[in-house]
Design a protein around this motif. Structure first.
Motif, short mmCIF file in Angstrom:
data_model
loop_
_atom_site.label_atom_id
_atom_site.label_comp_id
_atom_site.label_asym_id
_atom_site.label_seq_id
_atom_site.Cartn_x
_atom_site.Cartn_y
_atom_site.Cartn_z
N ASN A 132 0.79 -1.22 0.00
CA ASN A 132 0.00 0.00 0.00
C ASN A 132 0.83 1.29 0.00
O ASN A 132 0.44 2.27 -0.62
N TYR A 133 1.97 1.31 0.67
CA TYR A 133 2.77 2.54 0.78
C TYR A 133 3.11 3.11 -0.60
O TYR A 133 2.83 4.27 -0.89
N GLY A 134 3.70 2.30 -1.42
CA GLY A 134 4.08 2.76 -2.76
C GLY A 134 2.88 3.13 -3.61
O GLY A 134 2.92 4.11 -4.35
N LEU A 135 1.83 2.35 -3.50
CA LEU A 135 0.62 2.63 -4.27
C LEU A 135 -0.01 3.97 -3.84
O LEU A 135 -0.44 4.75 -4.69
N GLN A 136 -0.06 4.22 -2.55
CA GLN A 136 -0.65 5.47 -2.07
C GLN A 136 0.15 6.68 -2.55
O GLN A 136 -0.40 7.68 -2.98
N ARG A 137 1.48 6.58 -2.50
CA ARG A 137 2.32 7.70 -2.96
C ARG A 137 2.16 7.93 -4.45
O ARG A 137 2.22 9.06 -4.91
N GLY A 171 5.51 14.58 1.15
CA GLY A 171 6.87 14.95 1.50
C GLY A 171 7.84 13.82 1.20
O GLY A 171 7.44 12.75 0.72
N PRO A 172 9.11 14.04 1.49
CA PRO A 172 10.13 13.02 1.20
C PRO A 172 9.92 11.74 2.01
O PRO A 172 9.34 11.76 3.09
N HIS A 173 10.45 10.64 1.47
CA HIS A 173 10.31 9.33 2.13
C HIS A 173 10.83 9.35 3.56
O HIS A 173 10.29 8.66 4.42
N ARG A 174 11.88 10.10 3.81
CA ARG A 174 12.46 10.09 5.17
C ARG A 174 11.46 10.56 6.23
O ARG A 174 11.60 10.25 7.40
N THR A 219 7.71 10.60 5.38
CA THR A 219 6.45 9.89 5.19
C THR A 219 6.54 8.41 5.55
O THR A 219 5.59 7.85 6.08
N LEU A 220 7.67 7.78 5.29
CA LEU A 220 7.78 6.35 5.55
C LEU A 220 7.61 6.03 7.03
O LEU A 220 6.86 5.12 7.39
N TRP A 221 8.23 6.81 7.89
CA TRP A 221 8.13 6.53 9.34
C TRP A 221 6.75 6.84 9.87
O TRP A 221 6.23 6.12 10.73
N ARG A 222 6.13 7.90 9.36
CA ARG A 222 4.75 8.19 9.78
C ARG A 222 3.82 7.09 9.27
O ARG A 222 2.87 6.70 9.95
N TYR A 223 4.11 6.59 8.05
CA TYR A 223 3.30 5.51 7.49
C TYR A 223 3.42 4.24 8.34
O TYR A 223 2.42 3.60 8.66
N VAL A 224 4.63 3.91 8.73
CA VAL A 224 4.84 2.72 9.57
C VAL A 224 4.06 2.86 10.89
O VAL A 224 3.41 1.92 11.34
N LEU A 264 -1.86 13.31 8.44
CA LEU A 264 -0.62 13.08 9.18
C LEU A 264 0.51 12.45 8.39
O LEU A 264 1.67 12.76 8.65
N VAL A 265 0.20 11.56 7.48
CA VAL A 265 1.26 10.78 6.84
C VAL A 265 1.78 11.42 5.57
O VAL A 265 2.97 11.69 5.45
N PHE A 266 0.91 11.69 4.62
CA PHE A 266 1.35 12.11 3.29
C PHE A 266 1.14 13.59 3.02
O PHE A 266 1.21 14.01 1.87
N HIS A 267 0.90 14.40 4.02
CA HIS A 267 0.73 15.83 3.75
C HIS A 267 2.06 16.45 3.32
O HIS A 267 3.12 15.96 3.66
N GLU A 268 1.95 17.51 2.55
CA GLU A 268 3.16 18.16 2.03
C GLU A 268 3.96 18.78 3.17
O GLU A 268 3.40 19.34 4.10
N GLN A 269 5.27 18.67 3.06
CA GLN A 269 6.17 19.26 4.04
C GLN A 269 6.40 20.73 3.71
O GLN A 269 6.57 21.09 2.56
N THR A 270 6.39 21.57 4.73
CA THR A 270 6.75 22.97 4.53
C THR A 270 8.16 23.15 5.02
O THR A 270 8.58 22.54 6.00
N GLN A 271 8.87 23.96 4.32
CA GLN A 271 10.30 24.17 4.66
C GLN A 271 10.45 25.09 5.83
O GLN A 271 9.83 25.95 6.13
#
Length: 129
Positions: free
Chosen positions: A52-57, A65-68, A70-75, A122-129
């Motif tokens: 699901n992770y790759g499919l959702q992205r 945001g970057p995998h670094r 989103t991946l941990w929030r996804y887990v 929480l997981v896949f929202h865009e990161q703000t700098q």
């Protein structure tokens, strides 16, 4: 012709549908091999989450945001979803004594609704700098 569902929700449903199908296939194979249904759904859920992770992205949250991040929030969200899947299924199948398939269909609907909200906020929202 007017679209009935936003593009993001369409992608979420497509990705989640494929991951759910994989979850159910793994679950069915394990039950067929003699594993207890609650353990089979728990294992199937982990299998579906990995896909699901790759499919959702790719299909729903293309501007994540970057995998670094989103991946941990996804887990983390998967752990919560896995626990919810296990608890809902156990309550429906063991406590209310609903059949395995009905229990899993209801459980999947409940967990999917929860996942959409968690992924979007929480997981896949865009990161703000």
């Amino acid at each position: 012709m007017k679209k009935f569902l936003p593009l993001q929700l369409q992608g979420f449903i497509a990705a989640g549908g494929l991951a759910t199908l994989f979850h159910w296939l793994v679950m069915a194979a394990l039950i067929g091999a003699g594993l207890e249904p609650t353990l089979a759904t728990a294992t199937g859920s982990v299998s579906g989450a990995a896909l699901n992770y790759g499919l959702q992205r790719r299909l729903a949250f293309r501007n994540a945001g970057p995998h670094r991040f989103t991946l941990w929030r996804y887990v983390g969200s998967c752990f919560v979803a896995w626990l919810c899947n296990l608890v809902f299924f156990f309550l429906l199948n063991s406590f209310l004594e609903l059949p395995v398939m009905l229990s899993q269909v209801i459980t999947t609907g409940l967990v999917a609704a929860l996942n959409y909200i968690v992924y979007q906020r929480l997981v896949f929202h865009e990161q703000t700098q």
